[in-house]
Motif scaffolding. Structure first.
Motif, PDB file in Angstrom:
ATOM      1  N   LEU A 167       1.728 -42.137  38.437  1.00 35.81           N
ATOM      2  CA  LEU A 167       2.907 -42.558  37.674  1.00 35.81           C
ATOM      3  C   LEU A 167       2.588 -43.673  36.687  1.00 35.81           C
ATOM      4  CD1 LEU A 167       5.476 -42.571  40.622  1.00 35.81           C
ATOM      5  CD2 LEU A 167       5.467 -40.984  38.695  1.00 35.81           C
ATOM      6  N   THR A 168       1.941 -44.718  37.155  1.00 29.82           N
ATOM      7  CA  THR A 168       1.702 -45.874  36.294  1.00 29.82           C
ATOM      8  C   THR A 168       0.754 -45.547  35.152  1.00 29.82           C
ATOM      9  OG1 THR A 168       0.016 -46.571  37.891  1.00 29.82           O
ATOM     10  CG2 THR A 168       2.181 -47.591  38.070  1.00 29.82           C
ATOM     11  N   ALA A 169      -0.270 -44.729  35.426  1.00 29.37           N
ATOM     12  CA  ALA A 169      -1.209 -44.356  34.369  1.00 29.37           C
ATOM     13  C   ALA A 169      -0.518 -43.526  33.300  1.00 29.37           C
ATOM     14  CB  ALA A 169      -2.385 -43.580  34.964  1.00 29.37           C
ATOM     15  N   ALA A 170       0.373 -42.616  33.716  1.00 33.55           N
ATOM     16  CA  ALA A 170       1.100 -41.787  32.747  1.00 33.55           C
ATOM     17  C   ALA A 170       2.014 -42.639  31.876  1.00 33.55           C
ATOM     18  CB  ALA A 170       1.905 -40.721  33.485  1.00 33.55           C
ATOM     19  N   ILE A 171       2.703 -43.597  32.487  1.00 33.15           N
ATOM     20  CA  ILE A 171       3.595 -44.462  31.719  1.00 33.15           C
ATOM     21  C   ILE A 171       2.799 -45.304  30.727  1.00 33.15           C
ATOM     22  CG2 ILE A 171       5.204 -46.399  31.873  1.00 33.15           C
ATOM     23  CD1 ILE A 171       6.024 -45.328  34.630  1.00 33.15           C
ATOM     24  N   ALA A 172       1.708 -45.903  31.190  1.00 31.52           N
ATOM     25  CA  ALA A 172       0.925 -46.792  30.339  1.00 31.52           C
ATOM     26  C   ALA A 172       0.284 -46.059  29.163  1.00 31.52           C
ATOM     27  CB  ALA A 172      -0.158 -47.479  31.168  1.00 31.52           C
ATOM     28  N   SER A 173      -0.162 -44.822  29.387  1.00 32.41           N
ATOM     29  CA  SER A 173      -0.882 -44.107  28.330  1.00 32.41           C
ATOM     30  C   SER A 173       0.040 -43.396  27.344  1.00 32.41           C
ATOM     31  CB  SER A 173      -1.842 -43.086  28.957  1.00 32.41           C
ATOM     32  OG  SER A 173      -1.121 -42.133  29.723  1.00 32.41           O
ATOM     33  N   ASP A 174       1.237 -43.020  27.773  1.00 33.67           N
ATOM     34  CA  ASP A 174       2.086 -42.171  26.923  1.00 33.67           C
ATOM     35  C   ASP A 174       3.299 -42.876  26.334  1.00 33.67           C
ATOM     36  OD1 ASP A 174       0.326 -40.177  27.590  1.00 33.67           O
ATOM     37  OD2 ASP A 174       1.619 -39.271  29.125  1.00 33.67           O
ATOM     38  N   MET A 175       3.707 -44.004  26.899  1.00 36.70           N
ATOM     39  CA  MET A 175       4.946 -44.626  26.440  1.00 36.70           C
ATOM     40  C   MET A 175       4.868 -45.061  24.983  1.00 36.70           C
ATOM     41  SD  MET A 175       8.053 -45.486  27.225  1.00 36.70           S
ATOM     42  CE  MET A 175       8.300 -45.627  28.986  1.00 36.70           C
ATOM     43  N   GLY A 176       3.720 -45.564  24.546  1.00 35.77           N
ATOM     44  CA  GLY A 176       3.615 -46.058  23.176  1.00 35.77           C
ATOM     45  C   GLY A 176       3.719 -44.982  22.120  1.00 35.77           C
ATOM     46  N   GLY A 177       3.380 -43.736  22.450  1.00 35.07           N
ATOM     47  CA  GLY A 177       3.396 -42.667  21.460  1.00 35.07           C
ATOM     48  C   GLY A 177       4.618 -41.782  21.513  1.00 35.07           C
ATOM     49  N   ALA A 178       5.538 -42.016  22.438  1.00 34.35           N
ATOM     50  CA  ALA A 178       6.728 -41.180  22.565  1.00 34.35           C
ATOM     51  C   ALA A 178       7.870 -41.755  21.738  1.00 34.35           C
ATOM     52  CB  ALA A 178       7.146 -41.080  24.036  1.00 34.35           C
ATOM     53  N   ALA A 179       8.613 -40.861  21.097  1.00 34.43           N
ATOM     54  CA  ALA A 179       9.742 -41.285  20.261  1.00 34.43           C
ATOM     55  C   ALA A 179      10.807 -41.947  21.115  1.00 34.43           C
ATOM     56  CB  ALA A 179      10.323 -40.074  19.531  1.00 34.43           C
ATOM     57  N   ASP A 180      11.240 -43.130  20.707  1.00 32.35           N
ATOM     58  CA  ASP A 180      12.220 -43.890  21.481  1.00 32.35           C
ATOM     59  C   ASP A 180      13.532 -43.119  21.588  1.00 32.35           C
ATOM     60  OD1 ASP A 180      13.343 -45.971  22.883  1.00 32.35           O
ATOM     61  OD2 ASP A 180      14.013 -47.034  21.095  1.00 32.35           O
ATOM     62  N   GLY A 181      13.949 -42.855  22.817  1.00 39.94           N
ATOM     63  CA  GLY A 181      15.180 -42.115  23.052  1.00 39.94           C
ATOM     64  C   GLY A 181      14.992 -40.630  23.162  1.00 39.94           C
ATOM     65  N   GLY A 182      13.784 -40.129  22.854  1.00 40.55           N
ATOM     66  CA  GLY A 182      13.519 -38.704  22.985  1.00 40.55           C
ATOM     67  C   GLY A 182      13.342 -38.305  24.444  1.00 40.55           C
ATOM     68  N   GLU A 183      13.261 -36.998  24.657  1.00 38.10           N
ATOM     69  CA  GLU A 183      13.157 -36.508  26.032  1.00 38.10           C
ATOM     70  C   GLU A 183      11.898 -37.019  26.719  1.00 38.10           C
ATOM     71  OE1 GLU A 183      14.066 -32.267  28.073  1.00 38.10           O
ATOM     72  OE2 GLU A 183      12.298 -32.294  26.766  1.00 38.10           O
ATOM     73  N   TYR A 184      10.777 -37.051  25.990  1.00 38.18           N
ATOM     74  CA  TYR A 184       9.514 -37.536  26.554  1.00 38.18           C
ATOM     75  C   TYR A 184       9.643 -39.009  26.954  1.00 38.18           C
ATOM     76  CZ  TYR A 184       4.441 -37.150  27.159  1.00 38.18           C
ATOM     77  OH  TYR A 184       3.177 -37.078  27.679  1.00 38.18           O
ATOM     78  N   ASN A 185      10.199 -39.804  26.043  1.00 38.37           N
ATOM     79  CA  ASN A 185      10.367 -41.228  26.290  1.00 38.37           C
ATOM     80  C   ASN A 185      11.277 -41.486  27.492  1.00 38.37           C
ATOM     81  OD1 ASN A 185      12.306 -43.776  25.529  1.00 38.37           O
ATOM     82  ND2 ASN A 185      10.186 -44.201  24.969  1.00 38.37           N
ATOM     83  N   ILE A 186      12.373 -40.766  27.560  1.00 41.48           N
ATOM     84  CA  ILE A 186      13.326 -40.953  28.651  1.00 41.48           C
ATOM     85  C   ILE A 186      12.717 -40.515  29.980  1.00 41.48           C
ATOM     86  CG2 ILE A 186      15.569 -40.263  29.555  1.00 41.48           C
ATOM     87  CD1 ILE A 186      15.720 -42.207  27.249  1.00 41.48           C
ATOM     88  N   ALA A 187      11.909 -39.449  29.961  1.00 31.11           N
ATOM     89  CA  ALA A 187      11.259 -39.003  31.192  1.00 31.11           C
ATOM     90  C   ALA A 187      10.304 -40.070  31.725  1.00 31.11           C
ATOM     91  CB  ALA A 187      10.512 -37.694  30.942  1.00 31.11           C
ATOM     92  N   LEU A 188       9.618 -40.758  30.820  1.00 25.96           N
ATOM     93  CA  LEU A 188       8.735 -41.854  31.249  1.00 25.96           C
ATOM     94  C   LEU A 188       9.554 -43.014  31.816  1.00 25.96           C
ATOM     95  CD1 LEU A 188       6.192 -41.825  28.272  1.00 25.96           C
ATOM     96  CD2 LEU A 188       5.818 -40.963  30.583  1.00 25.96           C
ATOM     97  N   TRP A 189      10.693 -43.287  31.224  1.00 28.61           N
ATOM     98  CA  TRP A 189      11.572 -44.314  31.780  1.00 28.61           C
ATOM     99  C   TRP A 189      12.056 -43.917  33.178  1.00 28.61           C
ATOM    100  CZ3 TRP A 189      11.823 -49.090  30.504  1.00 28.61           C
ATOM    101  CH2 TRP A 189      11.620 -49.504  29.174  1.00 28.61           C
ATOM    102  N   THR A 190      12.257 -42.629  33.403  1.00 26.28           N
ATOM    103  CA  THR A 190      12.654 -42.162  34.735  1.00 26.28           C
ATOM    104  C   THR A 190      11.545 -42.423  35.747  1.00 26.28           C
ATOM    105  OG1 THR A 190      13.958 -40.422  33.663  1.00 26.28           O
ATOM    106  CG2 THR A 190      13.578 -40.208  36.026  1.00 26.28           C
ATOM    107  N   MET A 191      10.292 -42.249  35.321  1.00 29.89           N
ATOM    108  CA  MET A 191       9.170 -42.611  36.184  1.00 29.89           C
ATOM    109  C   MET A 191       9.212 -44.102  36.533  1.00 29.89           C
ATOM    110  SD  MET A 191       5.819 -40.668  34.727  1.00 29.89           S
ATOM    111  CE  MET A 191       5.648 -38.887  34.728  1.00 29.89           C
ATOM    112  N   ALA A 192       9.490 -44.929  35.529  1.00 26.09           N
ATOM    113  CA  ALA A 192       9.579 -46.372  35.770  1.00 26.09           C
ATOM    114  C   ALA A 192      10.713 -46.680  36.748  1.00 26.09           C
ATOM    115  CB  ALA A 192       9.791 -47.111  34.452  1.00 26.09           C
ATOM    116  N   LEU A 193      11.837 -45.986  36.614  1.00 25.64           N
ATOM    117  CA  LEU A 193      12.956 -46.178  37.544  1.00 25.64           C
ATOM    118  C   LEU A 193      12.549 -45.781  38.955  1.00 25.64           C
ATOM    119  CD1 LEU A 193      15.934 -46.795  38.130  1.00 25.64           C
ATOM    120  CD2 LEU A 193      16.473 -44.438  37.440  1.00 25.64           C
TER     121      LEU A 193
END
Length: 294
Positions: A244-270
């Motif tokens: 989980l943490t590796a996926a968030i750290a590597s992908d969060m910076g390149g995902a569009a803010d508010g997009g499905e990818y970005n929100i899915a990473l926020w769900t991982m953080a939750l």
């Protein structure tokens, strides 16, 4: 004098209130962002937790797949392996520090454990990448050394100080009368440790283990450098995976803010926040149980 006490009391209360508000704010913010996967993009909790299809759409239309099971299983497997490796060494070190040789430990082992705490995680990851990964590759004749085993060993070294310090403090806090009574009955030192001190300190030892596990779940950089970050379930401790943490750290910076990818990473953080709160509740329950037993 009374005025100064009132001022300091108010200042301390304000600091405590600030910490509470900060914690609640973080939780509310993560809920606001993370629940969007289920409320905004209409995915199910079952899909997120138990599906291995991870292909979120990097847009605002949705329609992708947000199965995070690979990352969840990767986090659990690496953390449990780290716990299995670290706990015996930590318990042995704690017993040595608290019972067998406290004077030598206070001069040598305790400072060494404190140094371990202060080492940045990127250093652990770099050592694991340059030393541990090639060593695993050579020993087991693998194509690559990136694996669950590498991540588990690196995490074990990182959580070793936490478990050791908490366990040693717990053993030191056992009343001296317990040992004196056991020795008076003819017990050897090993019998005192095994049958008296460790059982009496069990709540504190379990607290250290849970705190170490909580840190292991939250670690990102060091683990990401040695596990291979492959989107696949681990088939064994020598196979690469992702967490989980590796996926968030590597992908969060390149995902569009508010997009499905970005929100899915926020769900991982939750999800990580929920796991952390669960660990805290377990620690509090164990601690309260230990107090009642005493």
């Amino acid at each position: 004098m009374a005025k100064k006490e009132t001022v300091w009391r108010g200042l301390i209360a304000a600091c405590g209130l600030f910490l509470i508000l900060l914690t609640v704010s973080i939780g509310v913010f993560l809920c606001y962002k993370g629940l969007g996967t289920f409320t905004l993009y209409k995915h199910s909790v079952w899909e997120f937790l138990f599906s291995s299809n991870w292909n979120p759409a990097d847009d605002f239309q949705g329609g992708g797949q947000v199965g995070a099971a690979i990352f969840i299983v990767g986090s659990v497997s690496i953390c449990l392996l780290a716990l299995l490796i670290a706990t015996p060494f930590s318990l042995a070190a704690a017993i040595f520090m608290a019972v067998i040789s406290p004077r030598v430990s206070n001069r040598l082992l305790q400072p060494a454990v404190e140094i371990f705490v202060g080492i940045p995680s990127v250093v652990y990851g770099w050592v694991g990448l340059t030393v541990l990964v090639p060593l695993i590759q050579k020993i087991f004749n693998l194509q690559y050394g990136y694996s669950v085993l590498a991540g588990g060993i690196v995490l074990a070294v990182m959580i070793f100080p936490t478990i050791t310090s908490v366990s040693a403090d717990s053993i030191r806090n056992i009343p001296l009368q317990y040992q004196e009574a056991a020795y008076g009955l003819g017990s050897t030192r090993w019998q005192v440790i095994r049958r008296v001190l460790v059982p009496a300190a069990r709540p504190g030892i379990l607290t250290g283990v849970i705190l170490g596990l909580a840190r292991a779940f939250g670690e990102a950089l060091a683990v990401a450098m040695v596990i291979g970050k492959m989107k696949a379930f681990p088939t064994g401790i020598l196979s690469p995976t992702n967490n989980l943490t590796a996926a968030i750290a590597s992908d969060m910076g390149g995902a569009a803010d508010g997009g499905e990818y970005n929100i899915a990473l926020w769900t991982m953080a939750l999800l990580l926040l929920v796991i952390s709160f669960a660990f805290i509740l377990i620690v509090r329950k164990i601690s309260s149980k230990g107090v009642r037993e005493r």
